[in-house]
Design a protein around this motif. Structure first.
Motif, PDB file in Angstrom:
ATOM      1  N   ALA A 162       0.824  -1.206   0.000  1.00 36.03           N
ATOM      2  CA  ALA A 162       0.000   0.000   0.000  1.00 36.03           C
ATOM      3  C   ALA A 162       0.860   1.259   0.000  1.00 36.03           C
ATOM      4  O   ALA A 162       0.514   2.250  -0.639  1.00 36.03           O
ATOM      5  N   LYS A 205       2.926   1.330  -3.502  1.00 36.17           N
ATOM      6  CA  LYS A 205       2.010   1.322  -4.657  1.00 36.17           C
ATOM      7  C   LYS A 205       2.635   0.621  -5.862  1.00 36.17           C
ATOM      8  O   LYS A 205       2.504   1.054  -7.001  1.00 36.17           O
ATOM      9  N   GLY A 208      -0.266  -0.813  -7.821  1.00 35.71           N
ATOM     10  CA  GLY A 208      -1.285   0.167  -8.150  1.00 35.71           C
ATOM     11  C   GLY A 208      -2.072   0.600  -6.915  1.00 35.71           C
ATOM     12  O   GLY A 208      -1.708   0.324  -5.782  1.00 35.71           O
ATOM     13  N   GLU A 209      -3.196   1.272  -7.173  1.00 35.15           N
ATOM     14  CA  GLU A 209      -4.022   1.835  -6.100  1.00 35.15           C
ATOM     15  C   GLU A 209      -5.057   0.863  -5.563  1.00 35.15           C
ATOM     16  O   GLU A 209      -5.698   1.129  -4.557  1.00 35.15           O
ATOM     17  N   SER A 210      -5.259  -0.275  -6.234  1.00 36.35           N
ATOM     18  CA  SER A 210      -6.323  -1.194  -5.874  1.00 36.35           C
ATOM     19  C   SER A 210      -6.036  -1.896  -4.543  1.00 36.35           C
ATOM     20  O   SER A 210      -5.029  -2.591  -4.398  1.00 36.35           O
ATOM     21  N   LYS A 211      -6.948  -1.721  -3.594  1.00 38.50           N
ATOM     22  CA  LYS A 211      -6.782  -2.389  -2.298  1.00 38.50           C
ATOM     23  C   LYS A 211      -7.030  -3.886  -2.424  1.00 38.50           C
ATOM     24  O   LYS A 211      -6.424  -4.682  -1.712  1.00 38.50           O
ATOM     25  N   PHE A 212      -7.936  -4.264  -3.338  1.00 38.56           N
ATOM     26  CA  PHE A 212      -8.227  -5.688  -3.503  1.00 38.56           C
ATOM     27  C   PHE A 212      -7.001  -6.450  -3.985  1.00 38.56           C
ATOM     28  O   PHE A 212      -6.706  -7.532  -3.482  1.00 38.56           O
ATOM     29  N   VAL A 213      -6.281  -5.890  -4.936  1.00 38.76           N
ATOM     30  CA  VAL A 213      -5.070  -6.546  -5.443  1.00 38.76           C
ATOM     31  C   VAL A 213      -4.025  -6.638  -4.335  1.00 38.76           C
ATOM     32  O   VAL A 213      -3.388  -7.687  -4.150  1.00 38.76           O
ATOM     33  N   ASN A 214      -3.861  -5.572  -3.576  1.00 31.11           N
ATOM     34  CA  ASN A 214      -2.910  -5.598  -2.463  1.00 31.11           C
ATOM     35  C   ASN A 214      -3.307  -6.630  -1.410  1.00 31.11           C
ATOM     36  O   ASN A 214      -2.462  -7.346  -0.879  1.00 31.11           O
TER      37      ASN A 214
END
Length: 128
Positions: free
Chosen positions: A40, A43, A46-52
């Protein structure tokens, strides 16, 4: 008085044995939290919390599944905590003194990073 001490020891051993049952869960949560925070903050994905969250879940599942990786995390966690407490104590002493001594410049930061790398390598040597 001796019976109170032995009763305390017995209760302490029971609590420690119960704590040992939850060590895989705690190591999963520790790895999950650290990986998610790093993903997070940097990054990379990316910005996607689901992917993280998904990548953090996969990495922490792998760490729990592989006993060597789990033992590595369990070996290094207490030493890392002690190292962080000592570092914060030193920084607190410097902060309360009001001015930064001449010796505490870039060299101390390099020394702290080198000590952490040595800590990780020694723990890896004894674990694997």
């Amino acid at each position: 008085m001796n019976t109170n001490l032995s009763m305390f020891n017995l209760v302490f051993l029971i609590i420690l044995s119960l704590f040992q049952n939850y060590l895989p869960i705690l190591s999963f949560l520790l790895v999950f939290t650290v990986v998610f925070a790093m993903l997070a903050k940097t990054k990379i994905l990316g910005e996607s919390k689901f992917v993280n969250l998904f990548v953090s879940f996969l990495v922490s599942t792998i760490f729990v599944s592989l006993t060597g990786a789990r033992e590595y995390v369990l070996t290094i966690t207490p030493w890392f905590g002690v190292f962080i407490v000592i570092s914060l104590f030193i920084l607190g002493l410097v902060g309360f003194s009001g001015k930064v001594p001449e010796g505490l410049t870039k060299g101390v930061g390099v020394l702290i990073v080198a000590a952490m790398i040595i800590l990780f390598l020694v723990s890896a040597y004894f674990t694997f």
